[in-house]
Structure formats: C-alpha cells, structure tokens
Design a protein around this motif. Sequence first.
Motif, PDB file in Angstrom:
ATOM      1  N   ALA A  25       0.788  -1.259  -0.063  1.00 31.37           N
ATOM      2  CA  ALA A  25      -0.155   0.040   0.116  1.00 31.37           C
ATOM      3  C   ALA A  25       0.906   1.308  -0.115  1.00 31.37           C
ATOM      4  CB  ALA A  25      -0.934   0.060   1.199  1.00 31.37           C
ATOM      5  N   GLU A  26       1.973   1.183   0.665  1.00 32.12           N
ATOM      6  CA  GLU A  26       2.714   2.296   0.793  1.00 32.12           C
ATOM      7  C   GLU A  26       3.472   2.724  -0.773  1.00 32.12           C
ATOM      8  OE1 GLU A  26       5.980   2.101   3.844  1.00 32.12           O
ATOM      9  OE2 GLU A  26       4.238   1.750   5.418  1.00 32.12           O
ATOM     10  N   TYR A  27       3.881   1.744  -1.252  1.00 34.71           N
ATOM     11  CA  TYR A  27       4.469   1.834  -2.657  1.00 34.71           C
ATOM     12  C   TYR A  27       3.482   2.144  -3.606  1.00 34.71           C
ATOM     13  CZ  TYR A  27       6.659   0.595  -6.959  1.00 34.71           C
ATOM     14  OH  TYR A  27       7.589   0.508  -8.064  1.00 34.71           O
ATOM     15  N   ALA A  28       2.234   1.706  -3.561  1.00 41.00           N
ATOM     16  CA  ALA A  28       1.272   2.197  -4.471  1.00 41.00           C
ATOM     17  C   ALA A  28       0.996   3.766  -4.389  1.00 41.00           C
ATOM     18  CB  ALA A  28      -0.077   1.508  -4.326  1.00 41.00           C
ATOM     19  N   ASN A  29       0.821   4.057  -2.784  1.00 43.25           N
ATOM     20  CA  ASN A  29       0.748   5.510  -2.556  1.00 43.25           C
ATOM     21  C   ASN A  29       2.072   6.291  -2.999  1.00 43.25           C
ATOM     22  OD1 ASN A  29      -1.585   5.026  -1.489  1.00 43.25           O
ATOM     23  ND2 ASN A  29      -0.711   5.044   0.669  1.00 43.25           N
ATOM     24  N   TYR A  30       2.980   5.987  -2.904  1.00 47.81           N
ATOM     25  CA  TYR A  30       4.331   6.472  -3.486  1.00 47.81           C
ATOM     26  C   TYR A  30       4.332   6.616  -4.850  1.00 47.81           C
ATOM     27  CZ  TYR A  30       9.261   7.013  -5.137  1.00 47.81           C
ATOM     28  OH  TYR A  30      10.237   7.413  -5.937  1.00 47.81           O
ATOM     29  N   ARG A  31       3.931   5.770  -5.635  1.00 51.92           N
ATOM     30  CA  ARG A  31       3.730   5.757  -6.917  1.00 51.92           C
ATOM     31  C   ARG A  31       2.744   6.626  -7.551  1.00 51.92           C
ATOM     32  NH1 ARG A  31       2.932  -0.280  -9.366  1.00 51.92           N
ATOM     33  NH2 ARG A  31       0.979   0.875  -9.653  1.00 51.92           N
ATOM     34  N   ALA A  32       1.786   6.759  -6.971  1.00 50.29           N
ATOM     35  CA  ALA A  32       0.700   7.721  -7.137  1.00 50.29           C
ATOM     36  C   ALA A  32       1.123   9.025  -6.941  1.00 50.29           C
ATOM     37  CB  ALA A  32      -0.752   7.499  -6.422  1.00 50.29           C
ATOM     38  N   ARG A  33       1.656   9.443  -5.827  1.00 48.07           N
ATOM     39  CA  ARG A  33       2.140  10.702  -5.365  1.00 48.07           C
ATOM     40  C   ARG A  33       3.093  10.968  -6.447  1.00 48.07           C
ATOM     41  NH1 ARG A  33       3.311   9.345  -0.797  1.00 48.07           N
ATOM     42  NH2 ARG A  33       5.564   8.932  -0.802  1.00 48.07           N
ATOM     43  N   SER A  34       4.168  10.178  -6.901  1.00 47.59           N
ATOM     44  CA  SER A  34       5.202  10.689  -7.598  1.00 47.59           C
ATOM     45  C   SER A  34       4.776  11.039  -9.044  1.00 47.59           C
ATOM     46  CB  SER A  34       6.397   9.465  -7.898  1.00 47.59           C
ATOM     47  OG  SER A  34       6.829   9.088  -6.697  1.00 47.59           O
ATOM     48  N   ALA A  35       3.519  10.343  -9.412  1.00 47.90           N
ATOM     49  CA  ALA A  35       3.023  10.812 -10.646  1.00 47.90           C
ATOM     50  C   ALA A  35       2.389  12.013 -10.755  1.00 47.90           C
ATOM     51  CB  ALA A  35       1.954   9.422 -11.211  1.00 47.90           C
ATOM     52  N   LYS A  36       1.815  12.356  -9.565  1.00 48.08           N
ATOM     53  CA  LYS A  36       1.199  13.545  -9.404  1.00 48.08           C
ATOM     54  C   LYS A  36       2.032  14.665  -9.334  1.00 48.08           C
ATOM     55  CE  LYS A  36      -2.303  15.877  -6.344  1.00 48.08           C
ATOM     56  NZ  LYS A  36      -2.942  15.698  -5.089  1.00 48.08           N
ATOM     57  N   GLU A  37       3.279  14.316  -8.634  1.00 49.54           N
ATOM     58  CA  GLU A  37       4.337  15.336  -8.359  1.00 49.54           C
ATOM     59  C   GLU A  37       4.637  15.721  -9.856  1.00 49.54           C
ATOM     60  OE1 GLU A  37       7.024  14.233  -5.503  1.00 49.54           O
ATOM     61  OE2 GLU A  37       5.472  14.715  -4.006  1.00 49.54           O
ATOM     62  N   LYS A  38       5.047  14.641 -10.703  1.00 47.10           N
ATOM     63  CA  LYS A  38       5.757  14.860 -11.923  1.00 47.10           C
ATOM     64  C   LYS A  38       4.701  15.384 -12.915  1.00 47.10           C
ATOM     65  CE  LYS A  38       7.206  11.800 -15.817  1.00 47.10           C
ATOM     66  NZ  LYS A  38       7.440  10.532 -16.338  1.00 47.10           N
ATOM     67  N   GLU A  39       3.414  15.335 -12.791  1.00 46.25           N
ATOM     68  CA  GLU A  39       2.571  16.138 -13.689  1.00 46.25           C
ATOM     69  C   GLU A  39       2.474  17.489 -13.400  1.00 46.25           C
ATOM     70  OE1 GLU A  39      -0.189  16.816 -16.685  1.00 46.25           O
ATOM     71  OE2 GLU A  39       0.885  15.075 -16.376  1.00 46.25           O
ATOM     72  N   GLN A  40       2.370  17.640 -11.952  1.00 44.19           N
ATOM     73  CA  GLN A  40       2.468  18.964 -11.586  1.00 44.19           C
ATOM     74  C   GLN A  40       3.693  19.820 -11.836  1.00 44.19           C
ATOM     75  OE1 GLN A  40       2.243  19.358  -7.310  1.00 44.19           O
ATOM     76  NE2 GLN A  40       1.140  21.277  -7.342  1.00 44.19           N
ATOM     77  N   THR A  41       4.782  19.224 -11.888  1.00 45.29           N
ATOM     78  CA  THR A  41       5.954  19.807 -12.137  1.00 45.29           C
ATOM     79  C   THR A  41       6.072  20.253 -13.724  1.00 45.29           C
ATOM     80  OG1 THR A  41       7.315  18.604 -10.664  1.00 45.29           O
ATOM     81  CG2 THR A  41       8.466  19.663 -12.332  1.00 45.29           C
ATOM     82  N   TYR A  42       5.586  19.143 -14.545  1.00 47.57           N
ATOM     83  CA  TYR A  42       5.166  19.312 -16.076  1.00 47.57           C
ATOM     84  C   TYR A  42       4.608  20.720 -16.201  1.00 47.57           C
ATOM     85  CZ  TYR A  42       4.304  18.502 -20.849  1.00 47.57           C
ATOM     86  OH  TYR A  42       4.099  18.612 -22.278  1.00 47.57           O
ATOM     87  N   SER A  43       3.180  20.591 -15.518  1.00 49.60           N
ATOM     88  CA  SER A  43       2.334  21.848 -15.896  1.00 49.60           C
ATOM     89  C   SER A  43       2.851  23.136 -15.275  1.00 49.60           C
ATOM     90  CB  SER A  43       1.021  21.470 -15.066  1.00 49.60           C
ATOM     91  OG  SER A  43       0.044  22.594 -15.008  1.00 49.60           O
TER      92      SER A  43
ATOM     93  N   LYS B 257       5.134  24.288 -18.135  1.00 52.70           N
ATOM     94  CA  LYS B 257       4.586  24.679 -19.097  1.00 52.70           C
ATOM     95  C   LYS B 257       3.783  26.050 -18.772  1.00 52.70           C
ATOM     96  CE  LYS B 257       1.634  21.768 -20.169  1.00 52.70           C
ATOM     97  NZ  LYS B 257       0.399  20.894 -21.036  1.00 52.70           N
ATOM     98  N   GLY B 258       3.433  26.376 -17.523  1.00 49.83           N
ATOM     99  CA  GLY B 258       2.916  27.662 -17.312  1.00 49.83           C
ATOM    100  C   GLY B 258       4.173  28.607 -17.223  1.00 49.83           C
ATOM    101  N   ASN B 259       5.223  28.495 -16.826  1.00 52.04           N
ATOM    102  CA  ASN B 259       6.366  29.235 -16.787  1.00 52.04           C
ATOM    103  C   ASN B 259       6.668  29.660 -18.111  1.00 52.04           C
ATOM    104  OD1 ASN B 259       6.376  29.157 -13.985  1.00 52.04           O
ATOM    105  ND2 ASN B 259       8.004  27.632 -13.868  1.00 52.04           N
ATOM    106  N   VAL B 260       6.817  28.949 -19.223  1.00 51.65           N
ATOM    107  CA  VAL B 260       7.293  29.012 -20.668  1.00 51.65           C
ATOM    108  C   VAL B 260       6.425  30.101 -21.109  1.00 51.65           C
ATOM    109  CG1 VAL B 260       7.464  28.101 -22.633  1.00 51.65           C
ATOM    110  CG2 VAL B 260       8.509  27.255 -20.738  1.00 51.65           C
ATOM    111  N   VAL B 261       4.866  29.727 -20.736  1.00 47.69           N
ATOM    112  CA  VAL B 261       3.836  30.585 -21.537  1.00 47.69           C
ATOM    113  C   VAL B 261       3.831  32.022 -20.823  1.00 47.69           C
ATOM    114  CG1 VAL B 261       1.451  30.949 -21.551  1.00 47.69           C
ATOM    115  CG2 VAL B 261       2.411  28.609 -22.140  1.00 47.69           C
ATOM    116  N   ALA B 262       4.134  31.949 -19.562  1.00 47.98           N
ATOM    117  CA  ALA B 262       4.205  33.641 -18.828  1.00 47.98           C
ATOM    118  C   ALA B 262       5.328  34.370 -19.345  1.00 47.98           C
ATOM    119  CB  ALA B 262       4.316  33.298 -17.485  1.00 47.98           C
TER     120      ALA B 262
END
Length: 172
Positions: free
Chosen positions: A48-66, A69-74
């Motif tokens: 369960a901890e590993y599944a939470n870690y993977r989900a959190r990492s994917a969310k952080e990666k998506e947030q960093t990407y977003s 993109k926002g910084n480039v557009v700005a």
Amino acid sequence: MSKKEKDEEILEEEKTEEVKEEAQADKEENTAEKELADVKEQLLRTAAEYANYRARSAKEKEQTYSNAKGNVVAEILPAIDNLERALSQENSDYEALKKGVQMTLDGLMASLEKLGLEQYGESGDSFDPNIHNAVMHIEDESLGENVITDVFQKGYKIGDRVIRPAMVKTAN
C-alpha cells in the motif's frame, strides 16, 4: 501397589504427556500462524505504501510538467501582447512597424534565453552533423573544409539537447 494400578498410573502419565505435547504443538502452531499473519500484514502495508508512493510521484511529475509549461507561457505572453498592439495600430508607417516587430523579437529571444534556450548556426562556423542539417553543398576553394556558408534556419538547443538542428549550406 498392584501391577494393574502401576499400569494405570503409567497410562495416566503418558496421557498427560500427550496432552502436554499436543498443547505445546498447538501453542507453536498458534505462534507460527500469528507470525505468518504479522508478515502478511507487513507485506500488505508495504504494498500500500508503494502504491501511494507511485501515485504521489506521478502527481508530482504531472504538477512539475504543468508548472514548467505555465512558466514558459508566462515568459512568451509579453511578446504576444506586443504583437497584438502592433497589429492594432491603424496609422503606423512601415519603419515604426518594423522597429516594433524587431523589439518584440528581441524581447521574445531574451525570454527564451532566460529559459536556457541557445541559438546557434552562423555563417563561418564549422559544420557538425550532430547539430547541423546540411541541405546544400558547394565546392569553393576560397573557403575551408566543412565550413557553413549560409544558414537557412537557425538551430536551437537547451544545454546539450538539440531542440532543432540548424539547416545550413556547407562548403568543401
């Protein structure tokens, strides 16, 4: 004490020993089952901890990407604003429009350079097939070997990563 009584007493002792052994075996079995249950629970928690870690990492990666993109557009938005202002001028002459477009281009390039973008590919540079795309070739004795004579499209890179190779004409 008679032999029969002694035999009964021995049988009684044997039965007591068997009961004790069975109790000991049950106790060991219960201990083993408890340990197995503990290990299973620990494995489930780890999974369960590993599944939470993977989900959190994917969310952080998506947030960093977003955010990137926002910084480039700005950074690019002021150039877009300047182009819109230039197009909205009804009574501007060619030289003023040209000057405004040049200033807008300079501002856009400064923004992109601030983001780490490098422009390359100038006439006279040495040809490198890793970062240049030679679309034409000429033989000219007055020029050196593998020299860029014309640049049709400038190249861009960020760090060591080529974003777009320069499209060039080479000599010799």
